[in-house]
Design an enzyme around this catalytic site. Structure first.
Site, PDB file in Angstrom:
ATOM      1  CB  CYS A 272      -0.913   0.012   1.228  1.00  0.00           C
ATOM      2  SG  CYS A 272      -2.654  -0.185   0.843  1.00  0.00           S
TER       3      CYS A 272
ATOM      4  CB  CYS B  72       7.948 -26.511  13.607  1.00  0.00           C
ATOM      5  SG  CYS B  72       8.861 -25.510  12.430  1.00  0.00           S
TER       6      CYS B  72
ATOM      7  CB  CYS C 113       8.941 -28.105  20.027  1.00  0.00           C
ATOM      8  SG  CYS C 113      10.640 -28.267  20.589  1.00  0.00           S
TER       9      CYS C 113
ATOM     10  NE  ARG D 229       8.703 -17.058  20.317  1.00  0.00           N
ATOM     11  CZ  ARG D 229       9.668 -17.964  20.311  1.00  0.00           C
ATOM     12  NH1 ARG D 229      10.605 -17.951  19.365  1.00  0.00           N
ATOM     13  NH2 ARG D 229       9.725 -18.899  21.239  1.00  0.00           N
TER      14      ARG D 229
ATOM     15  CB  CYS E  31      11.619 -21.149  16.476  1.00  0.00           C
ATOM     16  SG  CYS E  31      10.577 -21.594  17.884  1.00  0.00           S
TER      17      CYS E  31
END
Lengths: 248, 218
Positions: free
Chosen positions: A101, A164, A167, A205, A209
């Site tokens: 935008c 992933c 866990c 985040r 990880c």
């Protein structure tokens, strides 16, 4: 180890057992998220509302000049992102949509990932979806991206050779050192993370990880990141948006 | 705990009660290192330190040491003749023993800490205790951290928060590096008359923010 790898898919969390990270937090941290006057993420929302109304770029236009009152026009929007962009022929996340935008309509330079402004605008837009169930429409165009995101979630990677899912599907609710392992539902992004002492995006985040399993993290905005985001949002379908969430 | 990394920060809240110069030490006196004793002595002088009346609430196990909510309550009638003047919080496990100091002036009720989001009831009755919440955006850089290249990141903190009610100071907090980023304070005062609450935060590098809120007392 072979048996463990084979069990990855079997560990998918049944719909009824899904829990937001919120439910696994301490009473004190939940209280911080619940009270808008105590939730530090609301500072970014406040800043985002000011940016929404500020004219910028060669076009001299503000977000509000096209979209009007975000409380109406952006209601529930974040619950549908990442969303397919017909021009780019791929899904874009909320940050990328805001930047599209800016560059196309406002003729203003794109904001950097994790910049204060981009986080504030994203938090402000996502705040308008609070309480709205996540709803990622899947069709023939988005399916391949969703499949790649799913494959990444179940793929062992990094020096620790962890997926992933090992866990977040198979061991959620147990502890990794002092921390409770959540199910990894991205319901509160951008979140105020106590560890960061600041607001951060889902991609920040995810990078944490990836570094944790000693894999080389993807760049911000990389297609792999958006695919993983898409899969995680689809995986959390029906769960309510909490933005701005607070997490340990 | 490693002294260099043991930054234990507090979202501090204090509930006013009684006792002059109430001192809150986080650990028993016999285990207290000299530095904390010295810091406490600097505040109380030669006055004897007694136990009791002070209640400290904080989670036994914190999810993240970077942000720990803390509530301090002191049993007190809070009358002009008998009231709490100050609450000092110390810890022996931080690089600096001082955590925060709250100073209370009558009229007042309960105290807690926050960035320039302010929540004050806009209408209340005379004599009611009103809860005030403030949250301000600030990194509260301790001065103890280093960048990835090893350079020391200079201290940048808010040093002082003052709330005045129609020009009269009702609450003051002196902040140290132990206080978390985006400090959140909750405190209370007694509604005496309609007017303006003024909030001022000042700190390193010329940081100064002033906000006001109107209050109507029926």
């Amino acid at each position: 180890m072979v048996a463990l790898a084979g069990a990855s898919f079997a560990g998918e969390i049944p719909q009824a057992e899904r829990r937001s990270g919120y439910e696994l937090m301490s009473r004190e941290t939940r209280a911080m998220q619940d009270d808008d006057t105590a939730n530090p993420g609301m500072l970014a929302v406040l800043e985002g509302s000011a940016l929404w109304a500020r004219k910028t770029g060669a076009g001299g236009r503000a977000c509000a000049d096209c979209h009007g009152d975000a409380r109406a026009s952006m209601k529930g929007v974040a619950a549908r992102y990442p969303a397919y962009d017909a021009t780019l022929k791929r899904p874009v996340n909320l940050e990328q949509r805001i930047n599209l935008c800016r560059t196309e309509r406002q003729q203003s330079p794109a904001l950097a990932y994790e910049s204060r402004e981009l986080l504030a605008l994203t938090a402000y837009v996502a705040r308008q979806a609070r309480g709205v169930p996540i709803d990622i429409p899947v069709d023939a165009r988005t399916q391949p991206f969703l499949d790649r995101g799913r494959a990444a979630f179940y793929r062992r990677q990094g020096q620790l050779n962890l997926a992933c899912s090992q866990c977040h599907d198979d061991n959620w609710g147990r502890r990794l050192a002092g921390n409770t392992i959540p199910q990894a539902h991205p319901t509160g992004y951008p979140v105020y993370r106590l560890e960061w002492q600041s607001l951060g995006s889902l991609q920040r985040r995810l990078r944490n990880c990836l570094v944790g399993i000693r894999a080389e993290p993807y760049e911000y905005g990389a297609p792999e990141m958006v695919e993983l985001e898409l899969f995680l949002m689809w995986r959390a379908r029906g769960m309510a948006i909490e933005t701005p969430g607070v997490r340990p | 705990m490693n002294r260099a990394t043991s930054r234990r920060e507090f979202l501090a809240g204090a509930a006013a009660g009684l006792g002059l110069g109430a001192v809150i030490a986080v650990t028993p006196a016999h285990a207290t290192p000299q530095e904390m004793q010295d810091a406490i002595r600097k505040v109380v002088g030669s006055a004897p330190v007694t136990k009791g009346r002070v209640k400290l609430e904080l989670p036994p196990l914190s999810e993240n040491g970077n942000t720990v909510p803390l509530t301090v309550s002191v049993e007190s009638a809070m009358t002009p003749a008998d009231h709490v003047r100050a609450i000092h919080v110390f810890t022996e496990l931080n690089p600096q023993p001082e955590v925060v100091t709250f100073r209370l002036r009558l009229p007042r009720g309960r105290v807690a800490v926050a960035n320039a989001l302010i929540n004050v009831p806009d209408r209340t009755r005379r004599g009611e205790i009103v809860e005030i919440k403030t949250l301000i955006s600030h990194p509260m850089e301790t001065g103890y951290r280093r960048s990835q290249l090893g350079a020391r990141i200079p201290r940048d903190i808010i040093r002082l928060f003052v709330c005045t009610y129609n020009g009269t100071e009702v609450f003051r907090a002196e902040l140290h590096p132990a206080i978390t980023a985006n400090p959140f304070f909750v405190f209370s005062t007694v509604a005496t008359e309609s007017g303006t609450l003024t909030f001022q935060w000042t700190g390193d590098n010329g940081f100064s923010v002033t906000e006001t809120a109107a209050i109507t007392v029926d």
